[in-house]
Structures are given as C-alpha cells and as structure tokens.
Design an enzyme around this catalytic site. Structure first.
Site, short mmCIF file in Angstrom:
data_model
loop_
_atom_site.label_atom_id
_atom_site.label_comp_id
_atom_site.label_asym_id
_atom_site.label_seq_id
_atom_site.Cartn_x
_atom_site.Cartn_y
_atom_site.Cartn_z
N THR A 154 -2.96 -12.78 -5.93
CA THR A 154 -2.31 -12.17 -5.52
C THR A 154 -2.87 -13.99 -4.58
O THR A 154 -3.38 -14.90 -4.12
CB THR A 154 -2.78 -11.41 -3.99
N PHE A 191 -1.67 -16.43 -1.74
CA PHE A 191 -1.87 -16.31 0.29
C PHE A 191 -1.50 -17.80 0.83
O PHE A 191 -1.79 -18.76 -0.41
CB PHE A 191 -3.32 -15.87 0.32
#
Length: 374
Positions: free
Chosen positions: A274, A276
């Site tokens: 992921t 960020f």
C-alpha cells in the site's frame, strides 16, 4: 583554422573559476544576512517567486541565449545550497526549536498499517502521534492546524486506488509532500485459545477483506463485518474476548492487542503493498522531489483526454498512474488524478504543465515530492 593553445585556455578558465569562487563566497555572506532578516521577521526560507525572478533576470542578461539552460541549472543549485545554509543558521540560532515535537497523525489505531507508514516516514524525528478513526478526520486535522502532517493510504497494489482519499484531497485542497510504501501481510487474528474452525464473525476494514477475498471464499460460514480499520478491528476482538470472533490485521496488531494468528498471510497477492501519502496544509518541495501529482478535468468534447495525455508524451514525461473520479452534479464527467515523474524546477516539466493547464477545464498541482523507491 586557428591553432588553439589548450594550456592557455585552461589557465583562463582557472582565473575565471577563481573569480566565481570569490563571488560565490561573497554571495553566501549575503545569504547569511538574508537568513538573519528572515529569522527576525519570521519569514520562510523558501521564496519560490523570488527564485523564479532571479533566474529570469539572469537569463535575460545573456548575450547567447543557448546558455540559458546551463545558467538556470547553475543558479538553481546555488540557491538550493543557499537555502541549506539558511536552514543550518536558523537551526543553530534556535536550538530548542529542533527539539520541538512535530505533530503528525494517521488513519487507524496504533498497530495499523497507516501507523507503520507514519513510523517509517518520520523515523529519527521528534514526533507527537495522533490517531483518527476516519480518513476525513485526518484531513480536517491538517486543515485546522491540529497536526502538521497527516498520513493516509492512497493506493494498493492489489485493489487499486482508494477513491475516498482522492476525493478528500481535492475537496479540502491539501498538498502531498511525501509518500511511504508498506508491505501488507494480512493475518486472521483471534483471542488466545480460539481455533480457525470456531470463527463465525470477522471484522476488518473493507480493503482488508478485498485483499483477502480468495481466503474467505474457502470459509463461507464466516460473516464479514466491515469496520473502521484493521487495528480497530483487532482492538475490538481483544475487548470482546469471544473465541468466535476474529479480525483481519497485521502481525504488529496481533502483538499490540495480545491476539494469536489463526491464519497467516491470507492476502491473495504475496507482493501486496500500500502506498501512503503524507499531506500538509501548504505545499513543500524538496530538492530531490521526483514525483508530481496533478488533478485535471478535461473539456467535455471528443478527444479531450487524448490531447491532455499527449502533453506528457511530447514532453517526454513518464505517467505512473491515472485515476478517474466523477464530478458531482455533472453526469459522465470526471476528475483525473495523474502521477508523473519529474521536478517542477525542470523547464520541460513546467512547460508541459503550463500547456496542460491551458487545455483543461480544471488543473491543480497537488504536490511535488520524493517518491518512495521501497
């Protein structure tokens, strides 16, 4: 053809270099005076408008305009070093300021993946951590000045962009100042003594379920309950102390909330990351910034998106990501969030974005920041 004397030419260059060094030293002394003035009047080190004016004025003095690229690059380097010198002076003049804790926040509880991203990005810095239950809470805290920086997930390598965050960035007019990638390894967590076959209800953020969908297809008896975050799910299972409940979260959350791992690495993509983003209320630009995020809305006519993307191709800019989001109140019209490789100090980048702005109904640069190469 005239005979050239290499030694004589090099001797002349050496003399010119000596003059340049003397002038550069004199310029740096003036920079220190500027730093003292800025400190006295509370002014920021970066003044992008002044930098642009200095470069334009210098290039305007050239007798041979073909040297303008070299002059621009040289002056930009000198100004970058000048800013670094100013920062050093200000840090020495206010040693207590360096010890001041930076207020930073993220989505999710301690033990969440967002919390891991925050810790990695701000490693080595004095920070005061804030945790928020909703994406919008983080953004509002930044806009209100409660925190200097906020950390939010923006894109997953398995499930794609996180649309709510894209919408919040545009709605609240925040700037992206950095990014951090975190490897996501989901686990099914239960209270000590629970067994996999006992579980009837599972809590997690919707992204956790989406990234583990193949695992849960094997257990149709498990009810999947969307929850605030993976870490909040783990905390809830801990608090309820029910062996029929479980949560999808990381191993850090298992350790933090005293849960046991019933099934490890349940996400279907082993290369699951992921990305960020770090947001702030005002734009920042590091000297090593190499990624640009821009949002545009194209004119509602044939070929408009094709022509828009053509600016990047003809300028030799690499487009890394493209996400579309519907425009409220306008059926079948969209905002496009675009990630590019580049630095706003590069002439070809500035030209491409100027052309982009002229051809779009809406265009805003959300940030220019260093990409995380993980």
């Amino acid at each position: 053809m005239e005979n050239l004397d290499l030694d004589a030419i090099r001797s002349r260059i050496d003399k010119l270099d000596a003059q340049l060094v003397a002038l550069l030293e004199e310029r740096m002394e003036a920079v220190l005076e500027v730093a003292a003035y800025k400190k006295q009047h509370g002014l920021p080190v970066l003044d992008a408008t002044r930098e642009a004016q200095v470069i334009a004025k210098a290039c305007g003095r050239l007798q041979h305009q073909e040297y303008s690229a070299a002059v621009t690059a040289t002056l930009q380097t000198i100004m970058d070093q000048s800013k670094a010198l100013e920062h050093v002076l200000l840090a020495k003049a206010a040693p207590q300021a360096a010890l001041t804790e930076l207020e930073v926040g993220c989505f999710g509880m301690p033990g969440s993946y967002s919390h891991q991203a925050l810790e990695k990005y701000f490693a080595g810095r004095q920070i005061n951590r804030h945790h928020y239950a909703l994406f919008e809470d983080v953004v509002q805290a930044v806009k209100k000045g409660e925190i200097k920086y906020g950390v939010l997930p923006i894109e997953n390598s398995s499930t794609g962009g996180i649309t709510e965050v894209y919408d919040l960035l545009r709605h609240y007019d925040c700037s992206i100042v950095g990014e951090q990638c975190v490897k996501i390894e989901h686990n099914l967590l239960g209270v000590p003594g629970a067994r996999l076959e006992d579980i009837t209800t599972v809590y997690s953020h919707p992204q956790g379920f989406a990234q583990s969908k193949e695992f849960f297809q094997q257990y149709p008896q498990m009810e999947l309950v969307p929850y605030f975050s993976t870490s909040k799910s783990a905390e809830t299972v801990r608090d309820k102390q029910d062996r029929y409940l479980a949560a999808v979260a990381g191993s850090q959350a298992a350790e933090m909330y005293g849960l046991q791992i019933l099934a490890a690495n349940i996400n279907y993509n082993s290369n699951n990351y992921t990305r960020f983003i770090v947001i702030a209320n005002e734009a920042e630009q590091a000297a090593n910034a190499n990624k640009i995020t821009v949002v545009v809305a194209v004119k509602h006519e044939a070929g408009s998106l094709y022509r828009t993307l053509g600016h990047f191709y003809h300028s030799g800019l690499n487009m890394m990501n493209l996400e579309s989001r519907p425009i409220e109140g306008k059926s079948w019209e969209y905002f496009f969030h675009i990630d590019l490789v580049g630095n706003l100090r590069e002439e070809r980048v500035r030209q491409a974005l100027a052309q982009l702005s002229d051809s779009c109904a809406y265009c805003k640069i959300l940030g220019n920041y260093p990409a995380d190469g993980r």
